[in-house]
Motif scaffolding. Structure first.
Motif, PDB file in Angstrom:
ATOM      1  N   UNK A   1      -1.215 -27.536  -5.962  1.00  0.00           N
ATOM      2  CA  UNK A   1      -0.837 -26.125  -5.924  1.00  0.00           C
ATOM      3  C   UNK A   1      -1.518 -25.328  -7.053  1.00  0.00           C
ATOM      4  N   UNK A   2      -1.390 -25.829  -8.260  1.00  0.00           N
ATOM      5  CA  UNK A   2      -1.858 -25.055  -9.418  1.00  0.00           C
ATOM      6  C   UNK A   2      -3.372 -24.860  -9.434  1.00  0.00           C
ATOM      7  N   UNK A   3      -4.118 -25.885  -9.058  1.00  0.00           N
ATOM      8  CA  UNK A   3      -5.583 -25.823  -9.132  1.00  0.00           C
ATOM      9  C   UNK A   3      -6.240 -25.787  -7.761  1.00  0.00           C
ATOM     10  N   UNK A   4      -5.876 -26.754  -6.904  1.00  0.00           N
ATOM     11  CA  UNK A   4      -6.595 -26.918  -5.640  1.00  0.00           C
ATOM     12  C   UNK A   4      -6.386 -25.754  -4.675  1.00  0.00           C
ATOM     13  N   UNK A   5      -5.285 -25.018  -4.822  1.00  0.00           N
ATOM     14  CA  UNK A   5      -5.021 -23.900  -3.906  1.00  0.00           C
ATOM     15  C   UNK A   5      -6.154 -22.880  -3.912  1.00  0.00           C
ATOM     16  N   UNK A   6      -6.719 -22.598  -5.089  1.00  0.00           N
ATOM     17  CA  UNK A   6      -7.806 -21.606  -5.162  1.00  0.00           C
ATOM     18  C   UNK A   6      -9.123 -22.178  -4.643  1.00  0.00           C
TER      19      UNK A   6
END
Length: 326
Positions: free
Chosen positions: A172-177
């Motif tokens: 969520x924190x990194x891979x979402x972008x």
């Protein structure tokens, strides 16, 4: 080297677009909003937007505004991240809240967030494509916020998280972008759900591989390259995969040396160096790298039905991300 040159060439184009959109009055607000952008960043996310669009036969010009929008959102998260962590340096320069003060930093982040969506509406895409871009980016922002809170809760808890919990958090924190960067690039080129899903999967798995590698560098990296103090992640008590593995594997005196500095803001440089050296001797680098490679393989499989130069560019980026040196 060719890959680095391509990323740098793309970064210049995106930077030019970003700088032209981050101007206005009061000047100090826009200086603050552009502060981190001016002082660094590889622009990997915009690169992924553009390359995903090109892979599916889309026009590069269609992807420029969405690419810049993603980079604005990324920098918005960095500004607010630094405030929450009270970090003083990023990209080798003072963080936005340290240079401009807390109120202006919060406003600068808000400007970046708002300008990102404004940019998307300026792209010459169909109303349906524009709506998809806005919807996807909004969901990614929610995911990043959820991931950030999971990270905060992990740091606060005395419990050592499991590897799946760590993957959920960085997903969520990194891979979402990363996920949304590739999905948005695909949307700029096509309305086919299968293609959009494939590129989305590529981005998500690349993002997880990126963060695992980044966390390895955060523990064992050369401070001259990372521009962060040695053992910074240990001092902050960051429950990253390398640190979780190290705590699990270390025994006796070695474990005590690591736990002595873990989450200890007053840990001395000497003690931090000692803990990092212990972690190096545990041989976790290979295990962490293997985990990153597993997600890289998943990412590559997402592109198995494609061919050509632009696929090669994305696969080479994947290789570049997971093989970064510590």
């Amino acid at each position: 080297m060719k890959q680095v040159n391509q990323i740098e060439k793309n970064a210049k184009r995106v930077n030019k677009n970003l700088n032209s959109k981050l101007k206005g009055n009061p000047k100090e607000l826009y200086d603050a909003a552009g502060h981190l952008i001016v002082h660094g960043g590889k622009r990997l996310r915009p690169y992924m937007v553009i390359k995903s669009c090109q892979l599916l036969g889309g026009k590069t010009s269609n992807a420029m505004y969405p690419a810049s929008a993603v980079e604005m959102i990324h920098n918005f998260t960095l500004v607010h991240d630094d405030i929450m962590d009270n970090d003083e340096m990023r990209h080798g320069v003072p963080t936005v809240h340290k240079k401009f003060g807390l109120p202006i930093a919060i406003l600068a982040g808000d400007v970046l967030f708002s300008k990102a969506y404004q940019l998307i509406t300026k792209s010459e895409l169909s109303p349906n494509a524009t709506n998809q871009l806005i919807s996807r980016l909004a969901k990614a922002c929610v995911d990043v916020c959820e991931g950030q809170l999971l990270d905060i809760k992990m740091a606060e808890s005395k419990k050592i998280p499991t590897e799946p919990e760590y993957i959920t958090m960085i997903g969520k924190k990194t891979a979402a972008l990363f996920d949304v960067s590739c999905a948005m690039g695909a949307i700029c080129a096509t309305n086919k759900d299968g293609d959009i899903s494939n590129l989305s999967s590529f981005g998500r798995n690349l993002g997880i591989a990126f963060q695992i590698t980044d966390d390895l560098i955060g523990v064992m990296g050369d401070s001259k390259i990372t521009r962060k103090p040695v053992g910074n992640d240990l001092r902050e008590g960051k429950k990253s995969l390398p640190i979780l593995m190290a705590i699990k594997l270390a025994k006796g005196k070695d474990k005590k040396i690591i736990l002595k500095v873990f989450g200890n803001s007053k840990a001395t440089k000497k003690n931090l160096n000692e803990a990092v050296n212990v972690i190096r001797t545990l041989g976790i680098e290979k295990s962490v790298r293997n985990q990153a490679f597993r997600y890289a393989e998943k990412a590559q499989k997402s592109l198995s039905s494609y061919s050509g130069t632009f696929k090669k560019d994305l696969v080479t980026l994947l290789d570049f991300v997971v093989k970064r040196s510590v």
